[in-house]
Design an enzyme around this catalytic site. Structure first.
Site, PDB file in Angstrom:
ATOM      1  N   SER A  30     -10.178  -0.725   6.653  1.00 39.39           N
ATOM      2  CA  SER A  30      -9.527  -0.504   5.356  1.00 39.39           C
ATOM      3  C   SER A  30      -8.797  -1.698   4.763  1.00 39.39           C
ATOM      4  O   SER A  30      -8.356  -1.629   3.615  1.00 39.39           O
ATOM      5  CB  SER A  30      -8.573   0.689   5.450  1.00 39.39           C
ATOM      6  OG  SER A  30      -9.318   1.891   5.432  1.00 39.39           O
TER       7      SER A  30
ATOM      8  N   LYS B  88       0.862  -1.180   0.000  1.00 38.89           N
ATOM      9  CA  LYS B  88       0.000   0.000   0.000  1.00 38.89           C
ATOM     10  C   LYS B  88       0.899   1.231   0.000  1.00 38.89           C
ATOM     11  O   LYS B  88       1.910   1.277   0.717  1.00 38.89           O
ATOM     12  CB  LYS B  88      -0.905  -0.019   1.235  1.00 38.89           C
ATOM     13  CG  LYS B  88      -1.992   1.069   1.244  1.00 38.89           C
ATOM     14  CD  LYS B  88      -2.905   0.927   2.469  1.00 38.89           C
ATOM     15  CE  LYS B  88      -4.067   1.900   2.461  1.00 38.89           C
ATOM     16  NZ  LYS B  88      -4.956   1.721   3.636  1.00 38.89           N
TER      17      LYS B  88
ATOM     18  N   SER C  21      -9.879   1.650   2.442  1.00 36.57           N
ATOM     19  CA  SER C  21      -8.959   2.448   1.651  1.00 36.57           C
ATOM     20  C   SER C  21      -7.876   1.638   0.941  1.00 36.57           C
ATOM     21  O   SER C  21      -7.279   2.126  -0.018  1.00 36.57           O
ATOM     22  CB  SER C  21      -8.277   3.494   2.535  1.00 36.57           C
ATOM     23  OG  SER C  21      -7.463   2.865   3.507  1.00 36.57           O
TER      24      SER C  21
END
Ligand SMILES: [Mg+2]
Ligand SMILES: [Zn+2]
Lengths: 100, 479, 477
Positions: free
Chosen positions: B177, B78, B153
């Site tokens: 997330s 990420k 996210s």
């Protein structure tokens, strides 16, 4: 529309957060924040007088390190990533703001 | 994906020399070349660095070395995880082009275990969102249906694994997330116990809630990756000092004798197709020998409010450092104050500004007690309710997401509608307890449904035993 | 109780906020060196610069030094937490300072001034220092500057902020408080506490009131860079406030800047646009619970504090604890030596005088063996040497680092003159200045000086002043 937060309050918050908002953004923010605070009113029903605030999930204490030097960063590498640098230092425009 | 693309089988093959890290990498880069333009899982694909890395690993194997449990495993990170010398953007204009001078602890541990980083994945700006629509660089699309969101996210990390771009990826979970995008993309996603995985090098959103965790295609692979990244780190003061428990025995343990809790007062809101899969999960676990116990968690429903006051409050402080002085974006202005205002107005997107405003307000003079202070008390109340429930059960089952993947634009008009996606995932972040999403069949339009398994702090062994059982009962691959 | 400050019927009420940099090897939350005067931005790391993803880890030694300060100031050392103080300023990397708010490490202490005044200490908490900005153009001041350069070497250096209660009522007391605090900090090794180098920084909260009235509106005075200007700044500010009130105006609560050049304080910013620091618990750090054993081990390792050392020396020398000689010698850390001299059979009183004069260079540890100085002071007491001669002999011993005072005295032909020679000189002096003698007989104490002076002059310093005075008194009967 909610009356939980006023436009002046929104302007003060934007100022505290150093966000310059356009006229539209201020209007929208005032509505959105108000609506959200309406949603968040659900916890007003709870009696929390004798409840301790919980600031962290894991109750650790006394996490400390020894006073020994660790490697530092290379100044040139760091300053290369700076928006503006002069003479080995970070450069900013004239300083306005509270001097704390 | 075929099981051959799993973490364990790749590592086993590369360690034994029966597969080369280079060949494994090319298979994955091939799929990226095929579908990345459509999926947009990445902010950056580090193919040349990955090729060099794979070559080095193959040489080491040839030289009789063992690169480690992730030997030759292609992983995606990420883009809010710091990678030394490699751009780390948080999908924000504010950090566009910034190259951290250091590696996150998890990145170093993946490297030491022999992993090959294929790229940095897309996210909602600064991890604020549940659809990856808040990325400054455009949204990621759900590999199962590119007209729909991958969740967020960590949408890029979930999509990367679902599309076979990487065998595993890391995400961060502050309010769901990892688990919500895992559910929407049909992969396994784990939010470990707070403090189990070092946060050093994770660009902070809400420090007391953030936790890094893995995405994989199987529960066993998730255990492998989590075991590599978890464990004490003296550089994170909130890191749990005890060694992380061994998850291997859990995978074959089964659920016989375990008490699995059904939350009878769980807030409504799950779509029928999702609710049906959760019921099926309870049946499967019961059939496998678990006892299903009804428990109440009265404060569960207040999690959303507590979270959306605490997380923005911490974020308003964590994101104050983006001031145009030392790194990242600067918009020139005649004085520092004007520079801050202009830089932050230009560098941050709408959702980030919304949360900074909300959090600043919740902490400001005269409102602290009514909002932030009260939210911290609600947080304690929720933790107490869960602790009471765990006195009666070993684990809990809920939906990971109220719905399957939704269409782009569905929830962008009303921020609160988007926040409701986190209803079932938020409480674990408030309590710090572990939770994971396991693919468990499909719902509407044949889209994946994720079932969430929750356990008490450091209850990962139990959590993985339950997750592994669900995976067996539904069959690997058809999740 | 020092000079009591009163102006047109008003008294001043002063509280001091003192920031001291701790003498650690590294910073409060990271391993970068805590070193003054290095090349700009060389002592930096991700924590110091507040880079994304950086996390603080507390320096145990900084906590220990802070606890020393708490104990030396008689504070309660308690379980504490860290908090974020949020504000934007270019030298504050994260745009928040990690400090302590509702639960400081040290609380409720006190500091006794040499004059006996006791000033309350509200708290002494840990926090991190900021970087340093240099303003370009505009004569190095913020106003009219063309921009600023930021050096983060100082950012993250451990500070203890010591907040006094408003118990100070005169510039003299404020100076005493800071000097006493400084000698304590140096004595316990917590800080070098140099105001000139900025390792000790003093802000003063000043207000005025008529005796008995409630506290007036206070102004915070910043940029005071020496103990001397502290006194001047407080005096100026209090008079300014009195003038305002006398003129029918009211004092505005604000932060004011002391200007060394024009000797005035100037408005820095008004508190009307009140800073809202949004303090909240620092989630990246866990609480500190100093256990009793740790606190006790720190307490037992504390050296004797300046106040105790002053009274110990004063007793030995038969002087006032706040006499100039005693305070100076303790300040210089030479009191142990004086006590050693008296332990070696010498006169503590004479040793005090000699040490104060012969070893004047700041921080000079006497090089001469204590026993030697003991012999010298013994000779003085026996009248074998005059004060003047003793000085000369001592100078020679100090230069050599040793030496036998008797031998040196003999070599220089110093010996106390016999009484007959002294009597002759006394007769001569009386004859030469009869009216001084008359005045002396009439009981004018000053007159004796003239006579003694004459005798000393005649003897070219050989006579012992005390012996001459004794002879004169004997003569008068
Ligand atoms: Mg202060
Ligand atoms: Zn301070």
């Amino acid at each position: 529309m909610s009356d939980r937060i006023t436009r002046p309050a929104v302007e003060k918050v934007a100022r505290l957060a150093r966000l310059s908002l356009t006229e539209d953004e201020i209007v929208i923010a005032t509505r959105e924040l108000g609506d959200m605070l309406d949603h968040f009113a659900d916890i007003d029903a709870l009696d929390l007088d004798d409840v301790e605030p919980m600031t962290q999930p894991v109750p650790l204490v006394n996490v400390m390190r020894d006073d020994v030097e660790a490697p530092t960063l290379d100044r040139d590498e760091v300053l290369a990533a700076a928006p503006v640098a002069t003479d080995g230092q970070f450069r900013v425009p004239p300083i306005i703001g509270l001097d704390a | 994906m075929s099981p051959a693309d799993g973490v364990d089988s790749i590592a086993a093959g590369v360690r034994s020399g029966s597969r080369s890290a280079a060949a494994v990498l090319e298979e994955h880069l091939g799929r990226i070349a095929e579908r990345e333009a459509e999926v947009h899982a990445f902010t950056l694909v580090t193919d040349s660095a990955a090729r060099e890395r794979a070559a080095v690993l193959d040489e080491r194997v040839a030289a009789g070395e063992d690169p480690g449990p992730l030997a030759g495993v292609p992983v995606a990170l990420k883009d809010n995880l710091c990678t030394r010398g490699v751009p780390t953007t948080c999908s924000s204009r504010m950090l566009e082009g910034w190259r951290p001078p250091y590696d996150a602890t998890v990145v170093a541990r993946l490297h030491d275990a022999g992993a090959v980083v294929v790229g940095k994945t897309n996210l909602d700006e600064f991890a604020m969102g549940s659809s990856t629509e808040n990325s400054a660089f455009g949204p990621t699309r759900n590999p199962h249906d590119t007209s729909r969101v991958p969740g967020g996210s960590s949408g890029g990390s979930a999509a990367a694994v679902a599309a076979g771009f990487a065998a595993a990826s890391l995400g961060s979970d502050t309010g769901g997330s990892i688990r919500q995008p895992a559910a929407l993309c049909g992969v396994v996603g784990v939010k470990p116990t707070y403090g189990a995985v070092s946060r050093l090098g994770l660009v902070a959103f809400a420090s007391s809630l953030d936790q890094i965790g893995p995405f994989t295609t199987s529960v066993a692979d998730a255990a492998t990756v989590l075991t590599v990244i978890a464990g004490p780190d003296p550089s994170d003061s909130t890191s749990i000092p005890e060694p992380f428990p061994d998850l291997r025995p859990s995978l074959e343990r089964g659920v016989a004798g375990l008490r699995i809790g059904r939350i009878s007062d769980l807030p409504a809101g799950a779509d029928p197709d999702v609710a049906a899969r959760v019921d099926a999960a309870f049946d499967a676990l019961a059939a496998a020998g678990a006892t299903i116990v009804d428990v109440e968690i009265p404060a569960f429903g207040y999690g959303l409010t507590a979270y959306y006051l605490i997380a923005p409050a911490e974020a308003s402080s964590n994101l104050a450092r983006y001031d145009g002085v030392r790194f990242g974006l600067r918009v020139d202005a005649p004085d520092t104050d004007a520079m801050y205002m202009a830089t932050r107005a230009e560098g941050f997107g709408a959702e980030v500004k919304r949360r900074i405003m909300l959090g600043t307000y919740a902490l400001s003079a005269g409102y602290y007690d009514a909002y932030y202070g009260k939210a911290l008390k609600v947080r304690r109340r929720i933790a107490a309710d869960f602790a009471a429930a765990y006195g009666r059960v070993d684990a809990l089952i809920t939906p990971a997401s109220p719905s399957v993947a939704f269409a782009f634009g569905d929830k962008t008009s009303d921020p609160f509608a988007m926040y409701l996606c986190d209803t079932y995932t938020i409480p674990s972040n408030l309590t710090g307890d572990p939770a994971m999403s396991v693919p468990f069949g499909t719902g509407a339009d044949g889209l994946p449904v994720g079932v969430q398994v929750l356990a008490p702090a450091l209850g990962e062994p139990t959590m993985f035993a339950v997750a592994a059982e669900l995976e067996r009962s539904v069959g690997v691959g058809d999740g | 109780m020092g000079e009591r400050w009163m102006h047109e019927g008003f008294e001043m009420v002063v509280g001091l906020e003192v920031h001291v940099e701790l003498a650690t090897t590294t910073k409060l939350f990271s391993g970068s060196p805590n070193r003054f005067g290095d090349e700009p931005n060389t002592n930096i790391d991700p924590v110091t610069l507040g880079l994304p993803g950086a996390l603080p880890v507390l320096n145990r030694h900084a906590v220990e030094l802070a606890i020393r300060i708490g104990l030396a100031l008689d504070c309660t050392v308690q379980a504490c937490t860290f908090a974020r103080k949020n504000y934007f300023y270019p030298d504050m990397p994260k745009a928040y300072q990690i400090s302590q708010y509702d639960r400081p490490l040290n609380a409720d202490g006190r500091l006794a001034l040499p004059d006996g005044t006791v000033v309350g200490v509200e708290r002494a908490h840990l926090e991190e220092d900021t970087g340093k900005s240099t303003h370009l153009g505009g004569s190095g001041r913020i106003h009219g500057s063309e921009g600023s350069l930021i050096d983060f070497n100082r950012a993250g250096v451990p500070l203890v902020e010591i907040v006094s209660r408003p118990d100070i009522t005169s510039p003299e007391q404020a100076r005493m408080y800071v000097s006493e605090l400084r000698s304590i900090l140096v004595a316990i090794g917590a800080s070098d506490a140099r105001m000139e180098e900025g390792s000790m920084r003093v802000d003063a909260n000043v207000s005025v009131r008529r005796p008995g009235e409630p506290l007036g509106t206070r102004c915070e005075i910043k940029n005071v860079n020496s103990v001397r200007s502290l006194g001047r700044a407080i005096d100026y500010e209090a008079r300014r406030q009195v003038a305002l009130i006398a003129g029918g105006e009211s004092v505005r609560q604000e932060t004011r800047h002391w200007d060394e050049n024009d000797g005035r304080t100037h408005t820095l910013r008004s508190k009307e646009d009140a800073d809202d620091y949004r303090y909240f618990p620092e989630p990246d750090l866990v609480p500190v619970h100093p256990d009793a054993a740790w606190i006790e081990s720190i307490r037992s390792a504390l050296p004797m504090l300046p106040a105790a050392r002053r009274s110990r020396l004063a007793d030995a020398c038969g002087q006032d604890p706040d006499s100039e000689a005693v305070t100076t010698v303790v300040e210089r850390g030479q009191d142990e030596y004086v006590l050693a001299v008296s332990a070696a059979g010498g006169s503590a009183e004479r040793a005090l005088v000699h040490v104060k004069e012969a070893f004047a260079e700041a921080g000079a540890a006497p090089t001469l063996p204590a026993a030697r100085l003991a012999e010298l002071t013994a000779m003085e007491l026996a009248g074998a040497l005059t004060a003047t001669q003793a000085k000369t002999v001592l100078a020679e011993m100090v230069a050599a680092g040793d030496g036998d005072p008797a031998a040196i005295a003999a070599a220089r032909g110093f010996e106390a003159m016999d009484t007959s020679a002294l009597d002759a000189l006394v007769d001569g002096a009386i004859a030469a200045d009869p009216d001084a003698w008359a005045k002396f007989c009439a009981g004018d104490p000053k007159a004796v000086g003239a006579l003694v002076g004459r005798v000393m002059k005649e003897s070219r310093g050989q006579a012992d002043g005390r012996a001459v005075t004794a002879a004169l008194h004997a003569r008068r009967g």
